[in-house]
Design a protein around this motif. Structure first.
Motif, PDB file in Angstrom:
ATOM      1  N   SER A  89      43.039  -7.140   8.110  1.00 60.54           N
ATOM      2  CA  SER A  89      42.895  -5.829   7.467  1.00 60.54           C
ATOM      3  C   SER A  89      41.493  -5.159   7.626  1.00 60.54           C
ATOM      4  N   GLY A  90      41.942  -4.032   8.763  1.00 60.39           N
ATOM      5  CA  GLY A  90      40.624  -2.945   9.281  1.00 60.39           C
ATOM      6  C   GLY A  90      39.720  -3.918   9.360  1.00 60.39           C
ATOM      7  N   ALA A  91      38.602  -3.799   8.757  1.00 53.13           N
ATOM      8  CA  ALA A  91      37.556  -4.569   8.902  1.00 53.13           C
ATOM      9  C   ALA A  91      37.184  -6.063   8.341  1.00 53.13           C
ATOM     10  N   GLU A  92      38.264  -6.802   7.810  1.00 56.53           N
ATOM     11  CA  GLU A  92      38.069  -7.970   6.722  1.00 56.53           C
ATOM     12  C   GLU A  92      38.806  -9.030   7.812  1.00 56.53           C
ATOM     13  N   LEU A  93      37.729  -9.951   7.373  1.00 55.60           N
ATOM     14  CA  LEU A  93      38.585 -10.919   8.281  1.00 55.60           C
ATOM     15  C   LEU A  93      39.114 -11.943   7.686  1.00 55.60           C
ATOM     16  N   VAL A  94      39.842 -13.109   7.971  1.00 54.15           N
ATOM     17  CA  VAL A  94      41.030 -13.787   7.502  1.00 54.15           C
ATOM     18  C   VAL A  94      39.891 -15.164   7.247  1.00 54.15           C
ATOM     19  N   SER A  95      40.364 -14.949   5.989  1.00 52.53           N
ATOM     20  CA  SER A  95      38.851 -16.248   5.485  1.00 52.53           C
ATOM     21  C   SER A  95      38.668 -17.878   6.245  1.00 52.53           C
ATOM     22  N   GLY A  96      37.873 -17.961   6.241  1.00 49.38           N
ATOM     23  CA  GLY A  96      37.517 -18.971   6.894  1.00 49.38           C
ATOM     24  C   GLY A  96      37.219 -18.707   8.473  1.00 49.38           C
ATOM     25  N   SER A  97      37.450 -18.242   8.652  1.00 48.60           N
ATOM     26  CA  SER A  97      38.050 -17.503  10.140  1.00 48.60           C
ATOM     27  C   SER A  97      36.941 -17.329  11.646  1.00 48.60           C
ATOM     28  N   ASN A  98      35.692 -16.845  10.651  1.00 44.40           N
ATOM     29  CA  ASN A  98      34.920 -15.821  11.384  1.00 44.40           C
ATOM     30  C   ASN A  98      34.187 -17.400  11.635  1.00 44.40           C
ATOM     31  N   LYS A  99      32.978 -17.488  12.836  1.00 41.80           N
ATOM     32  CA  LYS A  99      32.234 -18.775  13.558  1.00 41.80           C
ATOM     33  C   LYS A  99      30.913 -17.665  14.562  1.00 41.80           C
ATOM     34  N   ARG A 100      30.281 -18.339  13.779  1.00 38.18           N
ATOM     35  CA  ARG A 100      29.135 -18.128  15.234  1.00 38.18           C
ATOM     36  C   ARG A 100      29.113 -18.560  16.765  1.00 38.18           C
ATOM     37  N   LEU A 101      28.347 -17.885  17.272  1.00 37.64           N
ATOM     38  CA  LEU A 101      28.956 -18.068  18.796  1.00 37.64           C
ATOM     39  C   LEU A 101      27.162 -18.088  18.736  1.00 37.64           C
ATOM     40  N   THR A 102      27.185 -19.035  19.976  1.00 38.47           N
ATOM     41  CA  THR A 102      26.214 -19.592  20.456  1.00 38.47           C
ATOM     42  C   THR A 102      25.892 -18.906  22.412  1.00 38.47           C
ATOM     43  N   PHE A 103      24.116 -19.060  22.310  1.00 40.59           N
ATOM     44  CA  PHE A 103      24.129 -19.222  23.831  1.00 40.59           C
ATOM     45  C   PHE A 103      23.392 -19.532  24.214  1.00 40.59           C
ATOM     46  N   ASP A 104      23.800 -20.662  25.392  1.00 38.95           N
ATOM     47  CA  ASP A 104      22.688 -22.110  25.005  1.00 38.95           C
ATOM     48  C   ASP A 104      21.809 -22.713  24.085  1.00 38.95           C
ATOM     49  N   GLY A 105      23.285 -23.052  23.062  1.00 39.85           N
ATOM     50  CA  GLY A 105      22.553 -23.543  21.833  1.00 39.85           C
ATOM     51  C   GLY A 105      22.082 -22.870  20.842  1.00 39.85           C
ATOM     52  N   ALA A 106      21.754 -21.665  21.699  1.00 37.69           N
ATOM     53  CA  ALA A 106      20.839 -21.408  19.880  1.00 37.69           C
ATOM     54  C   ALA A 106      21.485 -19.410  19.710  1.00 37.69           C
TER      55      ALA A 106
END
Length: 397
Positions: A89-106
């Motif tokens: 809701s709004g700026a709040e995320l579903v718990s456990g859904s937020n995953k880090r993105l990488t770029f060429d492994g970094a």
């Protein structure tokens, strides 16, 4: 997603739990664009600022990737962190859904001026029709920023790096624009394709309901999800308010942005061209033949890329202050070319869907938001409903 946590079908699930039936079939899968927004100049970059960008996907799949754009920057911009999650809701995320993105492994990436960059594939599955949230932070943004100004959706801004947080506590400020993000792709079956809607403010969704995804490409995407008439499921909305086919101004012209905003996306099968009203009503001396020449160039370049092109007729605009009989004559001649020339692979008659039977030069009041150019939500749906879904699978000539 609001508070409907029971509808957790949109959750990013671990890849080992998804698509088990597809094991050993990697060669039969490909990347397809699931969301897109046209890049343009968007004010000045601010060092240390974070953006929590809410977008709505079309086709589902696994191996999500995002594309960050510095197309209009005059210097490199670094993104120190980027995350993908799901909106609660709004700026709040579903718990456990937020995953880090990488770029060429970094965990960070520097995008040179004038360039774009894709993230690495994110393991897990993203369902169709998801409210996806991409959070990015740049420690050094400066100079011209790149983004999409008229999102018709609420996103969020902060100072400092709060991208990893799922709470909304540090994301109090709102924005109606998408900054730096211009595409989301997923990997899906090789038979699944996408279409790109190349258009102006009507495609961009102006006067549709904010945060409800009622632009005509959104309605069309919902039809595609349940259709057996086509294997086109991805929809990228590349509309820019005020955009023209022939001349730069409100964004680069359709001709000048075709490569970046359309042809560069993966999995695209069809270009859906719905532009021309701004060229016609601007009283710059543009003739029907000028418009036809522009359409022909878009058709030729798209065909050269192996794509088919659906042409949509230009809608009525009598009652808009710039309307006059001369402009109406150009619109009628342009629409006759779109309908009858046979140069498009298929035609969607948006003019017929929107016009009043009592005054065909004017939009039906029931579908008109009140300015006599932009449809309301009902008008947006009427446009999407008039599209022959099977025509989106046409073969280029």
């Amino acid at each position: 997603m609001g508070g409907a946590l029971a509808m957790v079908c949109a959750l990013l699930v671990p890849s080992g739990q998804a698509l088990a039936a597809d094991s050993g079939k990697a060669a039969r899968r490909h990347d397809v664009v699931s969301w897109g927004a046209s890049a343009d100049r968007l004010g000045e970059g601010v060092a240390g600022r974070g953006y929590r960008l809410v977008v709505h996907t079309s086709v589902g799949g696994d191996n999500l990737r995002i594309r960050l754009s510095n197309a209009f920057g005059d210097r490199a911009v670094t993104f120190g962190s980027a995350y993908a999650g799901l909106q609660k809701s709004g700026a709040e995320l579903v718990s456990g859904s937020n995953k880090r993105l990488t770029f060429d492994g970094a965990g960070s990436v520097t995008v040179p001026a004038g360039h774009t960059v894709y993230s690495d594939p994110l393991p897990g599955r993203l369902a169709a029709d998801s409210d996806l949230v991409i959070s990015v932070h740049s420690p050094d943004a400066a100079g011209p920023a790149t983004g999409h100004s008229m999102a018709m959706a609420t996103s969020y801004v902060t100072q400092g790096d709060h991208t990893a947080e799922e709470s909304a506590a540090n994301w109090a400020d709102r924005t109606g624009s998408w900054h730096y993000l211009d595409a989301v792709t997923v990997r899906t079956g090789a038979s699944i394709g996408a279409m790109v809607a190349l258009g102006d403010s009507i495609t961009d969704g102006w006067q549709s309901s904010t945060d409800l995804n009622r632009r005509w490409p959104d309605y069309l995407a919902r039809r595609l999800r349940t259709s057996t008439a086509t294997t086109v499921e991805g929809v990228a909305n590349e509309g820019i308010s005020g955009n023209k086919v022939l001349a730069d101004g409100a964004g680069q012209s359709a001709l000048n942005r075709l490569d970046r905003d359309v042809l560069s996306h993966p999995g695209v099968r069809t270009v859906f061209l719905f532009e021309g009203i701004n060229d016609i009503k601007s009283h710059t001396g543009v003739t029907a033949q000028d418009m036809i020449d522009g359409y022909r160039e878009i058709i030729e370049r798209s065909h050269d890329a192996g794509l088919c092109v659906v042409g949509a007729t230009v809608g009525p605009f009598k009652g808009w202050p710039e309307w006059d009989p001369a402009g109406e004559a150009v619109r009628q001649e342009v629409n006759a070319f779109i309908r009858d020339s046979g140069e498009f692979d298929a035609v969607a008659d948006f003019d017929r869907a929107l016009r009043s039977p009592y005054d065909p030069e004017r939009m039906l009041p029931f579908l008109d938001n009140g300015d006599h150019v932009h449809p309301n939500d009902k008008g947006m749906q009427a446009m999407a409903d008039t599209v022959d879904l099977a025509s989106l699978d046409c073969s280029s000539t």
